[in-house]
Design a protein around this motif. Structure first.
Motif, PDB file in Angstrom:
ATOM      1  N   ASP A  10      36.190  36.346  29.293  1.00 37.50           N
ATOM      2  CA  ASP A  10      37.495  36.158  30.355  1.00 37.50           C
ATOM      3  C   ASP A  10      38.936  36.166  29.528  1.00 37.50           C
ATOM      4  OD1 ASP A  10      35.825  35.655  32.451  1.00 37.50           O
ATOM      5  OD2 ASP A  10      35.928  33.450  32.422  1.00 37.50           O
ATOM      6  N   MET A  11      38.735  35.439  28.569  1.00 32.40           N
ATOM      7  CA  MET A  11      40.068  35.752  27.622  1.00 32.40           C
ATOM      8  C   MET A  11      40.436  37.107  27.133  1.00 32.40           C
ATOM      9  SD  MET A  11      40.562  31.858  25.830  1.00 32.40           S
ATOM     10  CE  MET A  11      38.795  31.940  25.080  1.00 32.40           C
TER      11      MET A  11
ATOM     12  N   MET B  14      40.177  37.906  39.819  1.00 33.14           N
ATOM     13  CA  MET B  14      40.699  38.833  38.788  1.00 33.14           C
ATOM     14  C   MET B  14      39.333  39.912  38.867  1.00 33.14           C
ATOM     15  SD  MET B  14      43.502  38.999  37.058  1.00 33.14           S
ATOM     16  CE  MET B  14      44.021  37.717  36.198  1.00 33.14           C
ATOM     17  N   ALA B  15      38.175  39.658  39.121  1.00 29.65           N
ATOM     18  CA  ALA B  15      37.151  40.900  38.972  1.00 29.65           C
ATOM     19  C   ALA B  15      37.556  41.645  40.157  1.00 29.65           C
ATOM     20  CB  ALA B  15      35.903  40.082  39.200  1.00 29.65           C
TER      21      ALA B  15
ATOM     22  N   TYR C 128      50.087  36.311  26.320  1.00 28.96           N
ATOM     23  CA  TYR C 128      50.533  37.687  25.939  1.00 28.96           C
ATOM     24  C   TYR C 128      51.939  38.075  26.550  1.00 28.96           C
ATOM     25  CZ  TYR C 128      46.147  39.168  23.784  1.00 28.96           C
ATOM     26  OH  TYR C 128      45.117  39.218  23.223  1.00 28.96           O
TER      27      TYR C 128
ATOM     28  N   ARG D  78      33.472  34.292  33.576  1.00 32.79           N
ATOM     29  CA  ARG D  78      33.587  34.281  34.961  1.00 32.79           C
ATOM     30  C   ARG D  78      33.809  35.628  35.710  1.00 32.79           C
ATOM     31  NH1 ARG D  78      34.701  29.473  36.939  1.00 32.79           N
ATOM     32  NH2 ARG D  78      33.744  29.981  38.833  1.00 32.79           N
ATOM     33  N   VAL D  79      34.632  36.377  35.151  1.00 35.50           N
ATOM     34  CA  VAL D  79      35.194  37.661  35.529  1.00 35.50           C
ATOM     35  C   VAL D  79      33.811  38.619  35.588  1.00 35.50           C
ATOM     36  CG1 VAL D  79      36.504  39.757  35.129  1.00 35.50           C
ATOM     37  CG2 VAL D  79      37.584  37.363  34.724  1.00 35.50           C
TER      38      VAL D  79
ATOM     39  N   ASP E 186      39.856  33.829  38.003  1.00 33.90           N
ATOM     40  CA  ASP E 186      39.172  34.604  36.792  1.00 33.90           C
ATOM     41  C   ASP E 186      38.242  35.368  38.228  1.00 33.90           C
ATOM     42  OD1 ASP E 186      40.047  33.789  34.679  1.00 33.90           O
ATOM     43  OD2 ASP E 186      38.688  32.290  34.462  1.00 33.90           O
ATOM     44  N   MET E 187      37.498  34.792  39.020  1.00 36.48           N
ATOM     45  CA  MET E 187      36.769  35.611  39.729  1.00 36.48           C
ATOM     46  C   MET E 187      37.258  36.519  40.614  1.00 36.48           C
ATOM     47  SD  MET E 187      33.498  32.756  40.822  1.00 36.48           S
ATOM     48  CE  MET E 187      34.724  31.431  41.515  1.00 36.48           C
TER      49      MET E 187
ATOM     50  N   MET F  72      45.618  33.348  29.309  1.00 38.68           N
ATOM     51  CA  MET F  72      45.706  34.472  28.096  1.00 38.68           C
ATOM     52  C   MET F  72      46.617  35.305  28.379  1.00 38.68           C
ATOM     53  SD  MET F  72      44.106  34.699  25.157  1.00 38.68           S
ATOM     54  CE  MET F  72      43.817  36.061  23.911  1.00 38.68           C
ATOM     55  N   LEU F  73      46.683  35.980  29.703  1.00 36.01           N
ATOM     56  CA  LEU F  73      47.814  36.920  30.059  1.00 36.01           C
ATOM     57  C   LEU F  73      49.164  36.137  29.720  1.00 36.01           C
ATOM     58  CD1 LEU F  73      46.497  38.419  33.220  1.00 36.01           C
ATOM     59  CD2 LEU F  73      47.084  39.797  30.948  1.00 36.01           C
TER      60      LEU F  73
ATOM     61  N   ARG G 278      40.970  31.210  33.258  1.00 39.31           N
ATOM     62  CA  ARG G 278      41.297  31.739  31.816  1.00 39.31           C
ATOM     63  C   ARG G 278      42.000  33.017  31.567  1.00 39.31           C
ATOM     64  NH1 ARG G 278      36.701  29.532  28.926  1.00 39.31           N
ATOM     65  NH2 ARG G 278      38.472  29.406  27.078  1.00 39.31           N
ATOM     66  N   VAL G 279      41.828  33.988  32.225  1.00 43.85           N
ATOM     67  CA  VAL G 279      42.248  35.174  32.134  1.00 43.85           C
ATOM     68  C   VAL G 279      43.831  35.008  32.136  1.00 43.85           C
ATOM     69  CG1 VAL G 279      42.527  37.670  32.865  1.00 43.85           C
ATOM     70  CG2 VAL G 279      40.309  36.480  33.062  1.00 43.85           C
TER      71      VAL G 279
ATOM     72  N   MET H  42      39.126  39.806  28.484  1.00 43.72           N
ATOM     73  CA  MET H  42      39.552  40.497  29.682  1.00 43.72           C
ATOM     74  C   MET H  42      41.015  40.694  29.764  1.00 43.72           C
ATOM     75  SD  MET H  42      37.573  42.347  31.658  1.00 43.72           S
ATOM     76  CE  MET H  42      35.915  41.565  32.249  1.00 43.72           C
ATOM     77  N   ALA H  43      41.684  39.635  29.570  1.00 45.32           N
ATOM     78  CA  ALA H  43      43.284  39.489  29.615  1.00 45.32           C
ATOM     79  C   ALA H  43      43.666  40.546  28.467  1.00 45.32           C
ATOM     80  CB  ALA H  43      43.557  38.290  29.465  1.00 45.32           C
TER      81      ALA H  43
ATOM     82  N   GLY I 178      35.011  30.020  22.231  1.00 53.26           N
ATOM     83  CA  GLY I 178      34.925  29.362  23.421  1.00 53.26           C
ATOM     84  C   GLY I 178      35.106  30.086  24.754  1.00 53.26           C
ATOM     85  N   GLU I 179      34.845  31.273  24.690  1.00 55.50           N
ATOM     86  CA  GLU I 179      34.865  32.280  25.850  1.00 55.50           C
ATOM     87  C   GLU I 179      34.002  31.678  27.132  1.00 55.50           C
ATOM     88  OE1 GLU I 179      36.286  34.370  27.229  1.00 55.50           O
ATOM     89  OE2 GLU I 179      37.173  35.929  26.053  1.00 55.50           O
ATOM     90  N   SER I 180      34.394  32.428  28.241  1.00 56.60           N
ATOM     91  CA  SER I 180      33.668  31.944  29.485  1.00 56.60           C
ATOM     92  C   SER I 180      33.515  33.574  30.067  1.00 56.60           C
ATOM     93  CB  SER I 180      34.537  31.339  30.424  1.00 56.60           C
ATOM     94  OG  SER I 180      35.721  31.549  30.631  1.00 56.60           O
TER      95      SER I 180
ATOM     96  N   SER J 159      38.529  29.453  38.213  1.00 55.63           N
ATOM     97  CA  SER J 159      38.968  29.060  36.772  1.00 55.63           C
ATOM     98  C   SER J 159      40.189  30.215  36.416  1.00 55.63           C
ATOM     99  CB  SER J 159      37.944  29.138  35.740  1.00 55.63           C
ATOM    100  OG  SER J 159      37.191  30.521  35.827  1.00 55.63           O
TER     101      SER J 159
ATOM    102  N   LEU K 131      36.074  36.042  21.399  1.00 58.47           N
ATOM    103  CA  LEU K 131      36.792  34.827  21.079  1.00 58.47           C
ATOM    104  C   LEU K 131      36.006  33.560  21.132  1.00 58.47           C
ATOM    105  CD1 LEU K 131      39.582  36.324  23.518  1.00 58.47           C
ATOM    106  CD2 LEU K 131      40.332  35.319  21.201  1.00 58.47           C
TER     107      LEU K 131
END
Lengths: 321, 321
Positions: free
Chosen positions: B97-98, A100-101, A87, B79-80, A97-98, A83-84, A79-80, B100-101, B75-77, A77, B73
């Motif tokens: 995840d969001m 990113m970890a 920003y 995954r990270v 996302d995974m 959102m980045l 999501r991060v 984390m961004a 609706g967060e997930s 996914s 936030l």
């Protein structure tokens, strides 16, 4: 079951390298195989250390890679990244996302003082990868591409500009002062068989081979050691990626023969695809033994079959009674 | 429409502070309101700079916060975090995840040399928050809790141990050498009304008030400036969080009167919930004017209504045209 009893060092870049490495890992025990991976593509995104080729290898051997792309993780996914993007960060490099970890963890451990080799070993351990994946160096080497749009960092050229610029030069910043990682040096000493995976010779194996002592060491003919390379070019085109175009831009022939010429000092046997059988005599003319085989690796069976052919070249299949 | 024409400085911690700040932001224009937020809770997770109270304020004013929790936030997930867990990282602090961004972006900008004030302004800008959210300091202040289980960092106590240990002391590491942020100092000079939000007086407003010059400046009675505090305690219990328990552990009365005593040198008017009306005479006895009002803020209307009451105390509602 047949087994190869020696030690194998595989030199790999991204997806093609990971495919062959997976095949080798299905046949060889963890203590027999060392996979040394290009880090010239490493880049900092969002302040995080991203090692694309190491991750492709890690995810592939962990059985987590995205089968559609060959890189990244299955079921990702984003999501991060979304959102980045909100920003205002540059988000052209597609980080899941995974995934990113992985970069968060790697960056944290590096900042705490671990080497990239140590971090990679830790990530492998945690994802259950038993075969050694080792970065080519713990020092920073960055591949830069001189193009008609200026000097570009590797990912800038490769991902952001989709390999569109014409290439005038390839350079490996930091390579002169970088040392091969300890694990790489050790594997290089021990190897009974060195396999140059079917990776881009300029962008993937290039940074590995340019490290001090590596090419010299590989260029030595050593009794009991076989050096096998697999062509990343089939029928004048790269199986994937921009290898053919870059080779042409830089004045090489974008053929298996062209790659063989680049490797002739460091390989005994050169594996080309059956489609390129007509190039075999010219390759033999370089003093390199050509071997034709099916080199397109789509299924796991393909990968294991090609790995088996390479190991058989090493003369190492005996029957375990 | 009625409006308050002066400048307001709100001092806030986490969720309770964000609720009142949201109410104020619905009435005041961006140039009238400065929200100064506790950063004593800031912590490094996975190598990333996390500012829980700043983020709660940011997400609340951006309309993105999780209405169930008040923090994080909608609706967060996660995954990270799941992958970080797989890598063996400590994942007791629940980072979406969001979210984390936000931490990735903040950490990147801080590493590039921006101050926390500058980073916060940038995040606000990108999420469309027009009112100024300012960290109390650009220097590091860390709240530590002395407990029967040892000296704990704030999030360790608050999240990992769910506020279970008995508290023996609260300290603000680095506070002596920290300066109030420039935006905070400026707002402190300009403010016609200072609002101490209904936040934990030890863990949320405590770190703000302990910064050099802040308490002294707030303790000065200044003509034309009203200092209003809102009790975070209703009926002897905190509206949320461990305020009542910590106050008791540290020998304070866990009542509105107890909070009023902690603020008596820095507030003119103390707003208590209607349920605590019986404490009004004792509060008046401290030389602080008690005001009773509905202080539980569930809906946006509640938040705006309480904000309006505070602004009216400032005498500032006139009729436009």
């Amino acid at each position: 079951m047949a087994h190869f009893s020696g030690k194998v060092l595989a030199l790999a870049g991204g997806v093609g390298g990971a495919k062959l490495a997976l095949g080798l890992s299905r046949i060889l025990s963890p203590d027999q195989l060392t996979i040394v991976v290009n880090t010239g593509d490493d880049e900092t995104f969002h302040g995080l250390h991203v090692s694309p080729d190491l991750d492709t290898m890690l995810y592939t051997l962990a059985g987590l890679s995205n089968p559609e792309t060959g890189w990244g993780l299955a079921g990702e996914s984003f999501r991060v990244l979304e959102m980045l993007n909100r920003y205002g960060a540059d988000t052209w490099f597609n980080l899941g996302d995974m995934d990113m970890a992985t970069h968060i963890r790697r960056t944290q451990l590096l900042r705490e003082g671990a080497t990239l080799s140590e971090v990679t070993a830790e990530l492998c351990l945690k994802l259950g990868v038993q075969h050694r994946i080792i970065p080519m160096s713990d020092d920073s080497v960055r591949t830069f591409i001189g193009t008609d749009q200026g000097e570009l960092a590797m990912q800038d050229y490769f991902v952001r500009l989709r390999c569109e610029p014409t290439v005038a030069s390839v350079s490996y910043m930091g390579a002169e002062d970088a040392r091969p990682s300890e694990g790489f040096s050790h594997a290089l000493e021990e190897a009974d068989l060195v396999a140059l995976c079917p990776s881009n010779p300029l962008l993937s194996t290039g940074p590995i081979l340019v490290l001090p002592t590596v090419r010299e060491e590989l260029a030595r003919k050593r009794s009991g050691r076989l050096r096998v390379a697999v062509s990343p070019i089939i029928g004048g085109a790269a199986v994937r990626g921009p290898a053919a175009r870059i080779m042409t831009d830089l004045g090489h022939d974008a053929t298996s023969l062209g790659v063989a010429k680049m490797y002739q000092d460091i390989c005994d046997t050169f594996v080309i695809d059956e489609q390129d059988a007509k190039e075999a005599p010219a390759i033999a003319g370089l003093g390199v033994k050509p071997v034709t085989a099916p080199t397109i690796m789509n299924t796991e069976e393909d990968k294991v079959a090609l790995a088996r052919i390479i190991l058989e070249l090493g003369g190492g299949f005996q029957h375990d009674e």
